[in-house]
Structure formats: C-alpha cells, structure tokens
Scaffold this active site. Structure first.
Site, short mmCIF file in Angstrom:
data_model
loop_
_atom_site.label_atom_id
_atom_site.label_comp_id
_atom_site.label_asym_id
_atom_site.label_seq_id
_atom_site.Cartn_x
_atom_site.Cartn_y
_atom_site.Cartn_z
N HIS A 426 0.82 -1.21 0.00
CA HIS A 426 0.00 0.00 0.00
C HIS A 426 0.86 1.26 0.00
CE1 HIS A 426 -2.12 3.33 2.05
NE2 HIS A 426 -3.08 2.98 1.23
N GLY A 707 39.35 -1.26 -25.49
CA GLY A 707 39.42 -0.93 -24.07
C GLY A 707 40.50 0.13 -23.88
N CYS A 757 34.70 0.83 -25.59
CA CYS A 757 33.96 0.79 -24.33
C CYS A 757 34.79 1.31 -23.17
CB CYS A 757 33.48 -0.63 -24.03
SG CYS A 757 34.81 -1.84 -23.88
#
Length: 799
Positions: A426, A707, A757
């Site tokens: 709730h 990388g 990345c």
C-alpha cells in the site's frame, strides 16, 4: 425491476456502472479468459443498484449526505468523527427482505455448485474504482474466510460502510469525485485456500522504472492481504514478456523476501484471519516455484493483451493471484489497470543525483526504493493511526507499515519510510501515485531513525533506497526527449548494475557496449566459483558455514553461481532488448578474485596481477577451466533458455590469436559456439598485439571493442594504478590515437565491427569526436554522459 445479483459469467468490463470496477473485471476474466486457460474462481456480484436500493429503502442515503455537508477533509478530527457516524448508521440498518433473500439464495447456489458450504471472499467494488487514472488503492474493504448466511450479510454491510472510511471520503474529495455519484457493489467469490500455500500480486509493467516488457511478481505465504497491505516483505520475481510469449522461460531475477509471517484462517466470525510466524526453513526458500512463476506471468500477459485489445491502447495491469494449498492450483482473484507508470510521460527524462564533494557518507537505513527522487526533511515517527493528527506537512513519515487509513497524512509527507512491505505494498502504490519518494521494507527504520532528525531520502541510486544523515545537496536534470535525432555512429552504454538496466534503457541508446560480469559476481554472488565447486572439500568450517548461509537454497552450490550470474546478465539483456548487449567475460585479476569469499584458497600470489593470470589466459587453464564453465552455463541459460539472443560475448585480455582459438574451443564445449543461434563473439582490443595482428584476430572474432584504459597503459608503458606517473596516462596521446586508427582501419578492411567501451570518450568530448572522424561503428559511454555525447557526435557528424 432492479437487478440485485449479477453472476460473474454474465457480466463484463462494460458493466462498471452496474457492478463496479473490481467485479466488472472479475466477470470479464471469468467470461472471456477462463476459456483461454486463465483460472478465476466463480462468484457473483451484489449490484450497485442493490446498494442504492438499500440506501433508499432504509433512509440511510439522505442521512449520509446530511452528515457530509460542509466537511473539510483536512480537518482530520472532524473527518474521523463524521466518517464514524456514517459507518455506524449503515451497519445498524437492516437489509430489505427481498435483498437479503437474493444474497442468501446466490450464496446457496454457489455452495451447491461446489458441493459444500463455501467460505468466500467478500470484496468491495466501487463504481469509480480501478480506473486507469485513479487506483483507489485499498479505499474500500475486503473480508476473507466468510462462511454462512449471517456472516455474509453482516460483511456486505461492512463493505457498504467502507465506502465512507476516512481515507475513502478524503480520497474522493481530493480527486473531485461526487459522493452521490459513487456507488458500491459487493463481490462474493469462492475463497482460494492460499492460507495453506502462497499468494501475492503481479504487474505487467515494472512498478519503478515503467519498463513495459517485464512482469513483476510479489509472493509470500498465506493469504494475499499481507502482501497487498504491505505488512510483510515478500519475494520479488521478474519475467520477460517478449520471449515468454515465444515459448522461452525468461525468469530474469528472483529476490528472496523475509516473509516474516503469514495470514491464515482463524475459526468463526467475520474477517476471521490471524497472522502466524513463518518458520526459518520456509523463509529461506521462495514462495513460488519457477513453474508457478511462469504460469502467473503468462496469465498476466494474457490479461494485459486482452484489456489492451479491448481498450484500443496499451493497458498495463495490476493483478492479484493466489495458490490453493489443497489442490496446488493457481488462480487470478483480481485485475485492474495499473495507474502510476502507465500515466507518466515517456518523452521527458528526469534524473536526480547527489552532488556533495565529500560524498553522502554511510546510509543510516536502507530498503527498497520507490520512485527515483531525492528529498530532505525532519523525521516524524508515527506508530499508530491515533497519532496522524499530529503529523506536520513536509516531514519524513517513518512508521512500521501503512494502510489506507493513513492516506490523509501520506499526501502531506515529503517522503515515506516503512519497516515492512514490498514494492507492491500500500505504501509503495500510494506514494507512487502521489509522486512522493518512499523506502519500504527497511526492517528496523522506525527504531533507528530518531524523531526530529534531519535526513536525506535518496531513491536515485538504483533499487536500494538510502536514508542519509543531514540535508545533502542534490541536483535535478530534466531532458526533453522529443525529436532527439540519432547519430549514424551507434551510441551504446556501459552498464554494470543489473538493477539499473530498466531505468537506464529509457535513455535513447543503441544497446550496451559493455556489461561487466565483475560487478554481478562481486555484488550478487560474492563467492569464488572454485569455492562453490569444491564446497565439500573445504576444511575451514567457519568459511564453509558462511558459504552455506549465502547459498542456503542450493544443494548444488555451483548452481548458485550459474543462476545469479544468469539473472544479472538477463536483466541487462532484457532491459535493452532487442538491441545488442555485449557481455564481457570475467576479468578479475588474481588479487581481486582472492578477495571473493573462499578466493584465497584458489588464487596465486602475483607480483603484478595487472599483467598476470587474467582474462583469456584463465578460461582454458586447468587451474580455472571448471570455474569458467559456470560462466558459459550462465550465458547459455540466458540465450537458450530465456531467449535473449541479443546477448553477445566479449573475450578480454586475449594476448594471442591462438589463445583466442583455445577460449572459443572451451566455450563451444559448453554450448556457446560462435555462429550458432546467432552468437557473436568479440575480442577486447586492449593490448598492442590486438592491433598489430588485427587482421588475424578478425579471422576468428566477429568484432573488436577497444578498451582504452588498458590500451593506453600498455602502449605508453604506464601503470594506470600509479599516482606517481598518473600525469603520463592520457588516452589522447598520439601513440594511443594511432593504435585506435590502425585497428579501425584493419578491422573494417576485413568487414569487422569496431566499438569502444573504455573511459576516454566519456571523459573527453574531443576524443569522442576523433573516434567519429575515424569511422568507428559504436561508442559505449557511461550513462550520465550519453545524452551530452550524443549531441556532440551529431554535431561532429554534420561537420
């Protein structure tokens, strides 16, 4: 003639004015979806006309509106006084004889069809509830385990009276509903004996992020009222709808709730249920089996599709389910439109973040985050409904749990903190609807937070909500996503935390360029895989006990690693589906592996772990090969059992071409064969050898992901962890840029994709522009710079 009774098989969603939202929905499902395989218990509705007839024949109606005349709902004392007077007036009145007989006859017919006198659930169903724009969550009462004529009739009057609880009166006034225009129907439904099994709720949309492709399920033991009202911390499960509909079994995540107690039948009387403690063994296992989780999820998806087709627009649903402990059967006992996330704008992205230089410090209390906001204010402890008149607007409401009676003060709170309840309780539902941040299920927040103490509530750090000491600084960024162009260069994201995937997927993107297994292993597993594989051989009893405690649900300890890793990967894969999600295989160094529980037993001591036993060299080595097999099993489970074929695999720190072949041979042994079921395997380009021999690497890999951190370190000969020579570490150095230029050119020559990345494009906009000029296929960024860098790249592409 006034129709007093409507059977479920004779009513549908078009009958809301006649039987209210709850009963209309039950009738719709019973009539239309039971033939489709969705199980719904039989029952009938005492109609809204019957309610009006009751008010008119008894004279109660006029008395009610006289009592309500001139009421100020913000005067809580007066609201309480008048509400009590109305309810007393209703319950003292006698049913007209014909109405009483109609209810009794319908109950007897229902019992006759079952073959015994039924215990029934008696539910209020108001004609203005369960609408897509207003939940009316818990505004009227439901009563369980009701048996016999006298108890049923009394309970029907209690339902009528619940139309005038303090919170229901206040709720209608605040939302502009005329009391005279709202009527109440009563649903009488055969009880599902979930007191002997389990029950809960399910949403066809993620209740926090609004992610539309997941079913979110809560489950606990006993009657479902404890989950709905938030008096227990339930289990949580996520299931991915798109591949579920294709026949896969995509249980994305399972989180164990504490499930402290359950509601069971008590003997005799109306509303005869009682809480009993749940034993330790049951608390440490899931309340639903995987098979049952998938059944509930399929039914929820069917229900959503049905209501979407009926409405002619997307209709996310909020469903209650229950399992009968006598027969083992599952049932749907309620369904209503979801009213919060489905109503939010999707073209505006609002992000809250803490901004203090020194960091927020350690959290005082943690729990489940509801919403994504940050607020500060004084703590106000409220232990019972009797104290709500003293609540001051703008305070942080801290309590054990809330129920609908608390609604008048919840709207005054700056934030809400509860000890108990899950994300469908709730407190959670109402706080979302009001736009108030909340932290639920803290266990002991009301004991640990002092009255009057100024705190900062942060729901902006993932699924875990945190209460910090003091008033912390924060900022809010609002971005209008309408008309945002997409650049030709794919803009992907680096995603570490699976719990953030659904939220982050709202940021315009082309997928995930780097999903690190290390975060999942560290945060969601925390145990060295070889310690799990060799559990029985461990001689340290204290260590063995700790591993056993963390993996208590698993007889085969290695399955814990497979399941948890698969779930973490799957959450990211599902969040960004169908775009590519490139998962990097584990790239811990030996000292980092040793820090995992049990790791010291299996890891070598190296003088330079950065250049040692890491990445690809581990996967085929006899010292680690068995542990790597667990990673492969997790990835295979994600792709082949869950159907998330958008997940690709990336091999880190692959020093030689031969090493790349060896790794792929091991992967193939465990069902991850390059090209099979569309599997692509990438290699991290982070060692000069990857650039120098790029054309040979291109023969055995589908693409490269640069990388930049390690490539810079190894090109310049700079230890990236050394603060002494940190000034020499710069990805923008000409030598590094030449390496990047070379690998892009050579990879493209052989038709291979190249992305990046590493950290550089996130930190340096000029480096991102350099990458675009070089023709890189994709740039993967930290989430907080995706939008800014997208705009930069659009500008760069336009020249």
């Amino acid at each position: 003639m006034t129709e007093l009774i409507g059977w479920f098989e004779d009513i549908g969603i078009e009958d809301v004015p006649k039987v209210g939202g709850k009963n209309a929905s039950l009738g719709e499902m019973y009539r239309e979806l039971v033939p489709e395989g969705v199980a719904v218990p039989p029952g009938f509705a005492v109609t809204a006309d019957a309610y009006r007839y009751f008010l008119e024949e008894t004279g109660v109606g006029e008395r009610i509106y006289e009592i309500l005349e001139g009421l100020d709902t913000h005067d809580i004392a007066e609201l309480r006084k008048r509400g009590q007077k109305i309810r007393h007036t209703i319950t003292r009145a006698e049913f007209p004889k014909d109405l009483q007989q109609a209810i009794v006859d319908a109950y007897d017919q229902l019992s006759e069809e079952a073959g015994f006198e039924l215990d029934v659930a008696v539910r209020s169903s108001a004609t203005a509830e369960d609408l897509p724009e207003s939940s009316f969550a818990g505004q009227q009462e439901s009563y369980l385990n009701v048996q016999g004529h006298a108890a049923l009739l009394h309970t029907c009057k209690l339902c009528y009276a619940s139309l005038f609880t303090d919170r229901a009166i206040s709720y209608r006034v605040d939302r502009g509903f005329d009391h005279r225009q709202v009527a109440l129907s009563v649903g009488v439904q055969q009880m599902v004996r979930s007191d002997l099994a389990s029950a809960g709720v399910a949403f066809s949309i993620d209740t926090e992020s609004g992610f539309e492709d997941a079913v979110f399920i809560n489950a606990s033991y006993g009657l479902g009222e404890s989950v709905v009202k938030g008096t227990v911390n339930p289990d949580e499960y996520y299931v991915f709808k798109p591949t579920l509909k294709e026949g896969f079994e995509p249980i994305l995540e399972k989180n164990l709730g504490s499930k402290e107690f359950k509601l069971v039948y008590a003997q005799g009387g109306t509303r005869s249920t009682r809480p009993v403690p749940v034993g330790r063994h049951d608390r440490q296992r899931y309340a639903l089996s995987d098979e049952d989780i998938l059944i509930v999820a399929r039914w929820v998806a069917i229900i959503e599709d049905h209501y979407t087709e009926k409405a002619g627009k997307p209709m996310p649903m909020d469903v209650e389910w229950a399992k009968d402990g006598r027969t083992g059967e599952l049932f749907i006992v309620q369904a209503r439109p979801e009213t919060v996330q489905s109503q939010k704008r999707r073209d505006v992205l609002e992000t809250y973040r803490l901004t203090g230089d020194e960091g927020p410090g350690e959290a005082l209390v943690t729990g489940r985050a509801i919403g994504a906001k940050i607020v500060s204010g004084p703590v106000q402890l409220v232990s019972s409904i009797e104290e709500i008149e003293e609540f001051e607007e703008g305070s942080i409401l801290v309590t054990s749990t809330t129920d609908p009676d608390w609604e008048p003060i919840m709207k005054k709170a700056a934030a809400i903190v509860t000890d108990r309840g899950g994300r469908t309780s709730h407190a959670a539902i109402v706080s979302r609807e009001m736009g108030v941040p909340a932290i639920v299920g803290t266990i002991d927040g009301s004991q640990r937070l002092e009255d009057g103490r100024t705190v900062t509530i942060s729901c902006a750090e993932g699924e875990e909500g945190k209460v910090y000491d003091g008033q912390l600084k924060y900022e809010v960024e609002t971005v209008d996503l309408r008309g945002l162009e997409r650049p030709e260069t794919k803009i992907m994201m680096n995603v570490a935390n699976p719990s953030e995937a659904f939220r982050l997927s709202r940021i315009p993107n082309d997928g995930v360029g780097l999903a690190r297994e290390e975060f999942i292993i560290n945060s969601f597993i925390g145990i060295h895989p070889l310690a799990l594989l060799n559990f029985d051989a461990i001689e340290d009893e204290e260590l063995k006990d700790e591993i056993a405690q963390r993996t208590v649900q698993y007889e085969d300890k290695a399955e814990f690693f497979v399941d948890r890793l698969a779930q973490g990967i799957a959450m990211i894969g599902a969040g960004f589906y169908p775009n590519d999600v490139i998962v990097r295989l584990s790239d811990f160094k030996s000292n980092e592996y040793a820090a995992l529980l049990g790791g010291e037993l299996f890891e070598p001591t190296e003088n330079n772990p950065m250049l040692g036993f890491r990445g690809a060299s581990r996967y085929y080595d006899e010292r680690y090969k068995d542990a790597f097999a667990l990673e492969c099993r997790a990835l295979k489970k994600v792709r082949d059992e869950m159907g998330l074929r958008n997940v690709k695999v990336m091999v880190p720190f692959c020093r030689t071409v031969e090493e790349g072949r060896k790794v792929q041979e091991v992967m193939a042994e465990h069902g991850l064969k390059r090209g099979e079921n569309g599997l692509e395997i990438y290699v991290m380009c982070e060692i000069p050898s990857n650039v120098i021999l790029a054309e040979k690497f291109a023969e055995i890999f589908d693409g490269f992901s640069i990388g930049s951190n390690d490539l810079t370190q190894l090109t310049l000969g700079v230890d990236r962890d050394s603060e002494i020579i940190a000034h020499l570490f710069d990805e923008r150095d000409e030598a590094v840029k030449e390496m990047v230029h070379e690998v892009i050119e050579r990879a493209h020559k052989h038709g291979r994709k190249v992305g990046i990345c590493g950290q550089a494009p996130s930190d340096y906009p000029e480096f991102a522009r350099f990458l675009v000029d070089e023709g890189i296929d994709s740039i993967s960024l930290n989430p907080d710079v995706v939008l800014k860098t997208t705009l930069d790249i659009l500008e760069a592409e336009k020249g």
